[in-house]
Motif scaffolding. Structure first.
Motif, PDB file in Angstrom:
ATOM      1  N   MET A 275       0.814  -1.207   0.000  1.00 29.70           N
ATOM      2  CA  MET A 275       0.000   0.000   0.000  1.00 29.70           C
ATOM      3  C   MET A 275       0.852   1.262   0.000  1.00 29.70           C
ATOM      4  O   MET A 275       0.451   2.290  -0.533  1.00 29.70           O
ATOM      5  N   ALA A 276       2.001   1.189   0.646  1.00 35.05           N
ATOM      6  CA  ALA A 276       2.854   2.377   0.749  1.00 35.05           C
ATOM      7  C   ALA A 276       3.831   2.465  -0.416  1.00 35.05           C
ATOM      8  O   ALA A 276       4.588   3.434  -0.525  1.00 35.05           O
ATOM      9  N   ASN A 277       3.823   1.412  -1.247  1.00 35.86           N
ATOM     10  CA  ASN A 277       4.756   1.384  -2.370  1.00 35.86           C
ATOM     11  C   ASN A 277       6.208   1.431  -1.935  1.00 35.86           C
ATOM     12  O   ASN A 277       7.020   2.151  -2.518  1.00 35.86           O
ATOM     13  N   VAL A 278       6.511   0.681  -0.897  1.00 30.11           N
ATOM     14  CA  VAL A 278       7.895   0.571  -0.441  1.00 30.11           C
ATOM     15  C   VAL A 278       8.176  -0.913  -0.211  1.00 30.11           C
ATOM     16  O   VAL A 278       7.303  -1.752  -0.412  1.00 30.11           O
ATOM     17  N   SER A 279       9.386  -1.217   0.221  1.00 31.40           N
ATOM     18  CA  SER A 279       9.712  -2.613   0.507  1.00 31.40           C
ATOM     19  C   SER A 279       9.360  -2.950   1.959  1.00 31.40           C
ATOM     20  O   SER A 279       9.177  -2.056   2.784  1.00 31.40           O
ATOM     21  N   THR A 280       9.290  -4.253   2.223  1.00 33.99           N
ATOM     22  CA  THR A 280       9.001  -4.664   3.596  1.00 33.99           C
ATOM     23  C   THR A 280      10.117  -4.208   4.539  1.00 33.99           C
ATOM     24  O   THR A 280       9.866  -3.937   5.710  1.00 33.99           O
ATOM     25  N   SER A 281      11.337  -4.138   4.026  1.00 35.51           N
ATOM     26  CA  SER A 281      12.450  -3.678   4.872  1.00 35.51           C
ATOM     27  C   SER A 281      12.126  -2.316   5.473  1.00 35.51           C
ATOM     28  O   SER A 281      12.329  -2.073   6.658  1.00 35.51           O
ATOM     29  N   THR A 282      11.648  -1.430   4.629  1.00 36.98           N
ATOM     30  CA  THR A 282      11.371  -0.083   5.103  1.00 36.98           C
ATOM     31  C   THR A 282      10.245  -0.088   6.143  1.00 36.98           C
ATOM     32  O   THR A 282      10.339   0.578   7.174  1.00 36.98           O
ATOM     33  N   VAL A 283       9.207  -0.855   5.868  1.00 35.32           N
ATOM     34  CA  VAL A 283       8.125  -0.927   6.836  1.00 35.32           C
ATOM     35  C   VAL A 283       8.666  -1.453   8.169  1.00 35.32           C
ATOM     36  O   VAL A 283       8.401  -0.893   9.234  1.00 35.32           O
ATOM     37  N   SER A 284       9.461  -2.495   8.083  1.00 39.45           N
ATOM     38  CA  SER A 284      10.046  -3.064   9.296  1.00 39.45           C
ATOM     39  C   SER A 284      10.827  -2.004  10.062  1.00 39.45           C
ATOM     40  O   SER A 284      10.726  -1.903  11.285  1.00 39.45           O
ATOM     41  N   ARG A 285      11.579  -1.215   9.323  1.00 43.36           N
ATOM     42  CA  ARG A 285      12.359  -0.165   9.993  1.00 43.36           C
ATOM     43  C   ARG A 285      11.456   0.818  10.729  1.00 43.36           C
ATOM     44  O   ARG A 285      11.748   1.230  11.848  1.00 43.36           O
TER      45      ARG A 285
END
Lengths: 330, 330
Positions: free
Chosen positions: B11-21
């Motif tokens: 939904m945010a158009n980013v990678s899971t890494s970034t969400v995790s961060r």
DNA sequence: CTGAAAGCGCTTACAG
DNA sequence: CTGAAAGCGCTTACAG
């Protein structure tokens, strides 16, 4: 650290799939490979990692229990049964003391949600609240939730409540039968459960004592508060000749207070407790007490949880009947 | 079901890494992306899956507690504190009622091992046993284990024990000071803790009553058994003028029995309990009781666990001093 | 009867 | 500041 399925597979010269099959007792495994693997498993004390298993199986085998204070006996008795019953079916219990402050409750629900509990048990009428309802709808909307001695309306919530209103009404009836002229009611704090008891008392007075003014007191929780509340109540209303306490423990304190005031129980003042706990058996004189069947409530909660987890239907709200146990304080 | 880091990432158009961060509050994230993700997280009530997290981080954030029966107040008080303290540090407690039968204990240890608990607390001296020691060495050899009121020697095991031996000795000394001629000792069952109390009584008799024959009785756990044991003991030894009970609850039953027999407390018979529990405050007369500081024992257990989990060193075995609380039964 | 492969939901070097 | 990739320990279709 601990051996994994992978270590065992390497030692047995098979794939992890095969080891997994043996661990889980599937039948499509060659007897010889099976026994070889079994030996290794035992030798290395292999224990499956429940977190990994839960991740793929989508089941944590954990059940949450919330309680305001685990030290209160009425709740402990229930938890004992629930933990035993659920444990026998392979579930472990995550238990939290939440305190009485509603604002702290959400974080416990979040924590339980993180741990992916498969069901939740709320011990006590106090959780019958908007804040709890909202928290559950936000964070645990789809697992079965059972409230012991409480209820609120949500799709996944079930309640089992003790009929304390009619039980307390029965207590007033008993007092009336025994010829008591002026019963009073004393509770520690306002909870949905205590309010039911109070309502029962009030109904009872209306029905059996149409001519007297009902007397209800809220004391607070400490022994001192209960002591002084009883003392003041008796001084302000010397005509009181019987007291219903919202819990046996309060009644036990009341018994001491009345003795200190030179009042004889039951001759001068009759006393009734609620819970039918060990306090009732150990006090002097032994205490007549309303058994609100909290143990049955908990048993039913455990069984309903188990039924819901195996996909069966269960009543949304059940009422458990109470029973007066007569001893020597009335 | 629940939203995952992956859903949010899409939904945010980013990678899971970034969400995790963002979820873990790392600082190397663009403020704009961060706030966008934060909004999504809140909107969808995202809660991290602790099992998945635990798998990669090798930490379950769970602590096991074993107790024979959660309904016994002395233990409940301890668990309350332990759960509060550990909870405040982000740990959840997995609590099991194991019963007194040693043979059932191993399966609880296995279950806790499956759930990858990070530490274990054993509530009660009863766990000071070979079977438990072996189970721990097999299944939980490398996490900190703390025993409340017990100890056995293993590399990862720590003990905190109440000095009940000297405490009970002090009780005998008190009786002697008060001019009592013949003290007896009554306990419900044999546990390491009760044996310590008995030894303390025996030492006390040797020291303060060199001329009398010590009298020790083991009653069993039910109210009836305690009642009859007290009655029989008094009939067989009419010269007994003081009794030390291994727990307040037993003493409360004893008080009733003595009253039924027409004996006055403390005039005819002095009574001392152990635990300094609410029974001691509520009985009539109020009970002189040995405070074995079980609450302190539990507090210390919780603190030691926390210290050990953060890599600090902790004494292998600690002794907590007891204290007699005098009331009106001596 | 057995294994290679994908996936459960997450974190964390590593490279860019 | 960000993403592709590997891996935590397990299970389960799928193909052989």
């Amino acid at each position: 650290m601990q051996v994994t399925i992978y270590d065992i597979a390497k030692m047995a010269n098979v794939s992890t799939s095969t080891v997994s099959r043996v661990v889980n007792n599937k039948d499509n495994v060659n007897p010889k490979t099976r026994s070889k693997i079994l030996k290794l498993l035992a030798e290395y004390n292999y224990v499956p990692n429940e977190a990994a298993r839960g991740l793929v199986m989508q089941s944590s085998h954990m059940i949450g229990i919330l309680i305001t204070d685990i030290r209160t006996t009425q709740h402990t008795d229930g938890i004992y049964y629930i933990e035993k019953e659920l444990g026998a079916h392979g579930y472990s219990c995550l238990i939290h003391n939440t305190g009485v402050d509603e604002n702290g409750w959400v974080s416990y629900i979040q924590s339980l949600s993180q741990h992916k509990i498969q069901a939740l048990i709320l011990m006590g009428s106090i959780y019958q609240s908007e804040i709890m309802k909202n928290a559950i709808q936000l964070y645990l909307p789809s697992i079965p939730v059972v409230i012991c001695n409480g209820y609120f309306n949500a799709p996944n919530v079930y309640g089992i409540v003790s009929d304390e209103l009619n039980g307390t009404l029965d207590c007033v009836a008993l007092l009336s039968e025994k010829g008591r002229k002026h019963p009073a009611f004393l509770m520690n704090q306002s909870t949905p459960s205590n309010e039911q008891k109070k309502a029962g008392y009030l109904n009872g007075v209306t029905r059996y004592y149409p001519d007297i003014e009902p007397i209800t007191v809220e004391s607070g929780n400490s022994i001192d508060q209960i002591h002084f509340a009883t003392e003041r109540m008796m001084k302000e209303h010397p005509d009181i000749d019987s007291i219903i306490y919202s819990e046996d423990m309060l009644a036990a304190v009341g018994l001491r207070t009345l003795a200190d005031m030179g009042k004889k129980v039951p001759e001068d003042v009759a006393v009734i407790g609620i819970n039918n706990s060990s306090y009732a058996q150990l006090s002097i004189p032994t205490l007549t007490s309303l058994d609100n069947m909290l143990y049955d409530v908990s048993m039913t909660a455990a069984r309903n949880i188990l039924a819901l987890l195996s996909g069966q239907r269960v009543s949304k709200k059940m009422l458990i009947c109470t029973e007066i146990v007569e001893r020597h304080s009335v």
